[in-house]
Scaffold this motif. Structure first.
Motif, short mmCIF file in Angstrom:
data_model
loop_
_atom_site.label_atom_id
_atom_site.label_comp_id
_atom_site.label_asym_id
_atom_site.label_seq_id
_atom_site.Cartn_x
_atom_site.Cartn_y
_atom_site.Cartn_z
N THR A 24 1.06 -1.03 0.06
CA THR A 24 0.11 0.07 -0.20
C THR A 24 0.76 1.32 0.02
OG1 THR A 24 -0.23 -0.14 2.48
CG2 THR A 24 -2.05 -1.06 1.22
N GLY A 25 0.33 2.27 -0.57
CA GLY A 25 0.97 3.73 -0.64
C GLY A 25 1.72 3.75 -2.07
N ASP A 26 2.80 4.44 -1.98
CA ASP A 26 3.55 4.94 -3.02
C ASP A 26 4.82 4.10 -3.43
OD1 ASP A 26 1.75 6.97 -3.36
OD2 ASP A 26 3.16 8.37 -2.90
N LEU A 27 4.83 3.34 -4.62
CA LEU A 27 6.23 2.43 -4.94
C LEU A 27 7.05 3.48 -5.91
CD1 LEU A 27 7.76 0.03 -4.83
CD2 LEU A 27 6.11 -0.91 -6.46
N ASP A 28 8.08 4.17 -5.57
CA ASP A 28 8.78 5.02 -6.24
C ASP A 28 10.20 5.05 -5.97
OD1 ASP A 28 9.02 6.33 -3.69
OD2 ASP A 28 7.52 8.10 -4.37
N TYR A 29 10.93 6.16 -6.42
CA TYR A 29 12.36 5.94 -6.29
C TYR A 29 13.08 5.77 -4.78
CZ TYR A 29 17.10 7.82 -6.23
OH TYR A 29 18.53 7.84 -6.03
N ASP A 30 12.07 6.39 -3.94
CA ASP A 30 12.18 6.45 -2.32
C ASP A 30 11.97 5.25 -1.72
OD1 ASP A 30 13.24 9.15 -2.36
OD2 ASP A 30 11.13 10.01 -2.32
N THR A 31 11.07 4.40 -2.34
CA THR A 31 10.51 3.25 -1.72
C THR A 31 10.96 1.94 -2.25
OG1 THR A 31 8.61 3.42 -2.48
CG2 THR A 31 8.88 4.38 -0.42
N SER A 62 8.95 4.87 -12.64
CA SER A 62 9.83 3.88 -13.38
C SER A 62 10.65 3.13 -12.25
CB SER A 62 10.51 4.73 -14.18
OG SER A 62 11.26 5.69 -13.65
N SER A 63 10.84 3.70 -11.05
CA SER A 63 11.82 2.97 -10.25
C SER A 63 10.94 1.84 -9.52
CB SER A 63 12.27 3.93 -9.02
OG SER A 63 13.10 4.90 -9.52
N GLY A 64 9.68 2.19 -9.23
CA GLY A 64 8.75 1.08 -8.83
C GLY A 64 8.63 -0.09 -9.73
N LEU A 65 8.42 0.20 -10.92
CA LEU A 65 8.52 -0.77 -11.99
C LEU A 65 9.74 -1.62 -12.29
CD1 LEU A 65 6.64 1.09 -14.91
CD2 LEU A 65 5.58 -0.52 -13.48
#
Length: 108
Positions: A24-31, A62-65
């Motif tokens: 849950t939340g944001d899947l991004d560069y930071d996570t 794109s980092s999450g992908l």
């Protein structure tokens, strides 16, 4: 500025040999690294299949992908199956436009 939602990962055991990872939340560069680390820990425990519930993700960049692809590769290295068992229509579209729907097994 957009408000960021921290990534939360919840590990659930579904059936013998299978672990469900609920995001849950944001899947991004930071996570993204958090997801890879959580998946490595789960897969290192000798599970035969990792299921991902992505329906609680609000945002994926794109980092999450890339992190999802890394999790896929870790699962293959551990000879474990990987399934996405739930996702939003936004993520389904994202997987289709990036051709990741050819790599990941998506729910109907």
């Amino acid at each position: 500025m957009l408000e960021k939602t921290p990534l939360r990962t919840e590990v659930r055991s579904c059936e013998p040999g299978t672990v469900l990872l609920v995001l849950t939340g944001d899947l991004d560069y930071d996570t993204a690294a958090e997801l890879v680390a959580a998946a490595q820990e789960v897969l290192g425990g000798g599970v035969s299949r990792l299921d991902l519930d992505l329906s609680g993700l609000d945002f994926v960049d794109s980092s999450g992908l890339a992190a999802l692809i890394n999790v896929y590769n870790v699962a293959r290295e551990q000879e474990a199956g990987l399934r996405i068992v739930a996702l939003t229509s936004y993520l389904r579209h994202l997987f289709q436009v990036t051709a990741l729907d050819h790599i990941f097994e998506l729910p109907a």
